[in-house]
Design an enzyme around this catalytic site. Structure first.
Site, PDB file in Angstrom:
ATOM      1  CE  LYS A 198      -1.555   2.925   2.880  1.00  0.00           C
ATOM      2  NZ  LYS A 198      -1.572   4.134   2.034  1.00  0.00           N
ATOM      3  CD  GLU A 200      13.419   1.503   9.915  1.00  0.00           C
ATOM      4  OE1 GLU A 200      13.929   2.560  10.346  1.00  0.00           O
ATOM      5  OE2 GLU A 200      13.902   0.376  10.113  1.00  0.00           O
ATOM      6  CB  CYS A 202      13.095   9.728   8.369  1.00  0.00           C
ATOM      7  SG  CYS A 202      14.098   8.719   7.287  1.00  0.00           S
ATOM      8  CD  GLU A 225       9.498  13.470  11.630  1.00  0.00           C
ATOM      9  OE1 GLU A 225       8.385  12.958  11.837  1.00  0.00           O
ATOM     10  OE2 GLU A 225      10.423  12.883  11.038  1.00  0.00           O
TER      11      GLU A 225
END
Ligand code: NAD
Length: 498
Positions: free
Chosen positions: A177, A252, A286, A387
């Site tokens: 997906k 992750e 990231c 973040e």
């Protein structure tokens, strides 16, 4: 380049099919608002069909010798190489990153596919002596079954390869997906796998949202492995929702990575590393450097060099050669990034440059944000803890090396870290003391190579690693095998070998 909006389908059991509901969604370029394509808006019914196909295909695929599975991946890697230019161009349109970086994203998939193809002739287990006579002991990696692959939009070709290539070479089948912001790149990835000779049902793609498609995969009883790259919040939800089936969950997640610059650093090199790590991929990595921890002796000069470098960056569409910084992925992201500028200002940080939506020169058609640098940032401010996932970085002044390491470690995430210094003692202490899955010395926080483990400590994940040999642990289970050729019943721990 895409000219007409085409309609695309799911790929299930080797067939291209519409969503059961017949509903669709659009993929729109963040660079200029162009419609990239129309995709099936799938639901649980589509996921169930794909999982059933993958479950059936698993029984044959697991018996295909691993070197043969590897040969298909070699062919896939070659096909991606042949299509590197068109995939790169498509990425500049669909995801928005600039041409050089889009090429790098595709190259990473090529490298990973070659690397994992070679794994088909390794997949090593172990042999070890038995405690008993005439008995042979070994351990082997076994495939697990159907792997649910859920990916973000920021590395739309590389990240699928980190997951799908090892999953396949280990003998698993896949339901993939991709993110709804980059479905066409996911689609092209699967088309090339099919062209390389992956049998029907071994890789399936189901387009749609995290709630309808992702969540069904996560809860489906016939999907024993979920590998997700995404935000921390999604990771927590996925882990919780998969708990009832005790699935293997590989996560992750986010980062809040820092570059440390000590007084003895090569400052021009550090500036290059910071600009590349903070503003490359428009900060949407990231591993992006969203904090710069600077020793006080070089703080002022580094800050002014950085501001000058950031102000030289040219914003624009990624497919033009002279663009340095592309758009951010969508309007929601743009608004989130801008809201963090306001948060930083309200917290008392000093806005040194940027801090606004970029307009004019055609930029209004897309989602562009000026490279943003905050100075005088306190390590506990939200802009130094959360973040942002955009072109915003925070300068934090520290007295010495020890404080720099403390500040670098003082966050919930633990993905990438970096130090610029010419002092070998401090460099080695940093390698030991920075609590992150990755440490760079005299380089920025980005730039992983596929044959080393990739991933993070703390809230960046749940202890697994992607890439390198470490990836195999996600996609296999160990089996220990004992072969007794003594012809009599020997009992471990009870009979002693003589
Ligand atoms: P996201 O968490 O919003 O989405 C990631 C994927 O999960 C998407 O495909 C989404 O549809 C799906 N999803 C969302 N909710 C779900 C649910 N409840 N169940 C199942 N699937 C669900 O992340 P994003 O915005 O696409 O990507 C940005 C995030 O990814 C950032 O936090 C970034 O740090 C992280 N990231 C991490 C790495 C890494 O290797 N550590 C690499 C790239 C990006």
């Amino acid at each position: 380049m895409i000219t007409d909006a085409q309609t695309f389908k799911n790929f299930i059991a080797g067939e291209w099919v519409n969503a059961a509901s017949g509903e669709t969604f659009e993929s729109v370029s963040p660079a200029d608002g162009e419609t990239i394509g129309i995709f099936p808006k799938s639901s649980a019914e589509d996921v169930d069909r794909a999982v059933a196909a993958a479950k059936t295909a698993f029984e044959d695929w697991r018996l295909v010798p691993a070197p043969k599975r590897g040969e298909i991946l070699f062919r896939f890697a070659r096909l991606v190489e042949e299509h590197k230019d068109d995939l790169t161009d498509l990425m500049t349109h669909e995801m928005g990153k600039v041409k050089a970086e889009a090429g790098g994203d595709v190259q990473e998939a090529i490298d990973m596919s070659y690397y994992m193809a070679g794994e088909g002739r390794r997949l090593w287990g172990q042999t070890t002596p038995s405690e008993l006579k005439d008995k042979f002991n070994m351990s082997m990696r076994m495939p697990i079954g159907v792997v649910g692959v859920i990916t973000p939009w920021n590395f739309p070709i590389a990240i699928p390869s980190w997951k799908i290539a090892p999953a396949l070479v280990c003998g698993n089948t896949v339901v993939f997906k991709p993110a709804t912001d980059t479905p066409l790149l996911g689609e092209r990835f699967v088309e090339l796998l099919a062209e390389a000779g992956v049998p029907a049902g071994v890789v399936n793609i189901v387009h749609g949202g995290g709630g309808a498609v992702g969540d069904r995969l996560v809860r489906h009883p016939d999907v024993p492995v979920i590998t997700l790259t995404g935000s921390r919040e999604t990771g927590v939800e996925v882990m919780r929702n998969a708990a009832d089936h005790l699935k293997h969950i590989h996560l992750e997640l986010g980062g809040k990575n820092a570059i440390i610059v000590l007084d003895d650093a090569d400052l021009d090199l550090a500036v290059d590393g910071i600009v590349w790590s903070a503003f490359g991929t428009t900060g949407q990595r990231c591993t992006a450097a969203s904090r710069v921890i600077v020793q006080e002796g070089v703080y002022d000069v580094l800050a002014s060099k950085l501001v000058a470098a950031a102000e030289k960056l040219r914003l624009g569409v990624g497919w033009e050669d002279d663009t340095d910084v592309g758009p951010v992925i969508n309007r929601t992201a743009l608004e989130k990034i801008d809201s963090y500028t306001k948060i930083g200002v309200d917290e008392g940080a000093k806005l040194l440059t940027g801090g606004e939506v970029a307009t004019g020169n055609g930029l209004d058609k897309g989602h562009y944000y000026r490279p943003t640098i905050f100075g005088d940032v306190d390590a506990q401010m939200r802009i130094a803890q959360e973040e942002i996932f955009g072109p915003t970085t925070a300068l934090i002044k520290v007295r010495d090396f020890d404080e720099a390491v403390r500040v670098s470690n003082g966050i919930r995430y633990g993905l990438s870290s970096s130090i610029f210094t010419r002092d070998v003692h401090k460099a080695f202490r940093a390698m030991r003391d920075l609590r992150a899955g990755i440490t760079y010395v005299n380089a920025g926080t980005i730039g992983a190579e596929v044959h080393l483990p990739f991933g993070g400590t703390k809230d960046t994940g749940n202890g697994h690693r992607e890439a390198g040999q470490a990836a195999l642990d996600v996609f296999t289970e160990w089996k220990s095998i004992y072969v007794d050729y003594s012809g009599k019943l020997q009992k471990a721990q009870i009979d002693t070998a003589e």
